[in-house]
Scaffold this motif. Sequence first.
Motif, PDB file in Angstrom:
ATOM      1  N   MET A 125      -2.586  -1.029  12.177  1.00 63.51           N
ATOM      2  CA  MET A 125      -3.134  -2.393  12.736  1.00 63.51           C
ATOM      3  C   MET A 125      -1.959  -3.409  12.077  1.00 63.51           C
ATOM      4  O   MET A 125      -1.503  -3.522  11.029  1.00 63.51           O
ATOM      5  CB  MET A 125      -4.461  -2.653  12.003  1.00 63.51           C
ATOM      6  N   GLY A 126      -1.751  -4.245  13.075  1.00 62.22           N
ATOM      7  CA  GLY A 126      -0.452  -5.238  12.890  1.00 62.22           C
ATOM      8  C   GLY A 126      -1.354  -6.524  12.006  1.00 62.22           C
ATOM      9  O   GLY A 126      -2.535  -6.515  11.722  1.00 62.22           O
ATOM     10  N   LEU A 127      -0.333  -7.216  11.550  1.00 58.03           N
ATOM     11  CA  LEU A 127      -0.724  -8.503  10.860  1.00 58.03           C
ATOM     12  C   LEU A 127      -1.402  -9.547  11.796  1.00 58.03           C
ATOM     13  O   LEU A 127      -0.912  -9.639  12.911  1.00 58.03           O
ATOM     14  CB  LEU A 127       0.450  -9.259  10.238  1.00 58.03           C
ATOM     15  N   ARG A 128      -2.520 -10.067  11.499  1.00 58.37           N
ATOM     16  CA  ARG A 128      -3.366 -10.868  12.303  1.00 58.37           C
ATOM     17  C   ARG A 128      -3.602 -12.265  11.670  1.00 58.37           C
ATOM     18  O   ARG A 128      -3.848 -12.337  10.365  1.00 58.37           O
ATOM     19  CB  ARG A 128      -4.636 -10.518  12.737  1.00 58.37           C
TER      20      ARG A 128
END
Length: 58
Positions: free
Chosen positions: A1-4
């Motif tokens: 999951m990427g940086l949000r």
Amino acid sequence: MGLRIEREEFVNKTFRLNVKLVREVEVVCTQQNISMNRFVDIALRYALEHLEDGTEEQ
């Protein structure tokens, strides 16, 4: 999951304030090393949290 990164939404408003009040707030902002915008945000949040419901007799 990427940086949000969540972003806050802001709006610009213009207010007419008493010169003496603004000068007092500027002193506090300088002493506390905060911006006028941050001070107003803090003050308004505090006021809303401590707002009386208006049912008391005056």
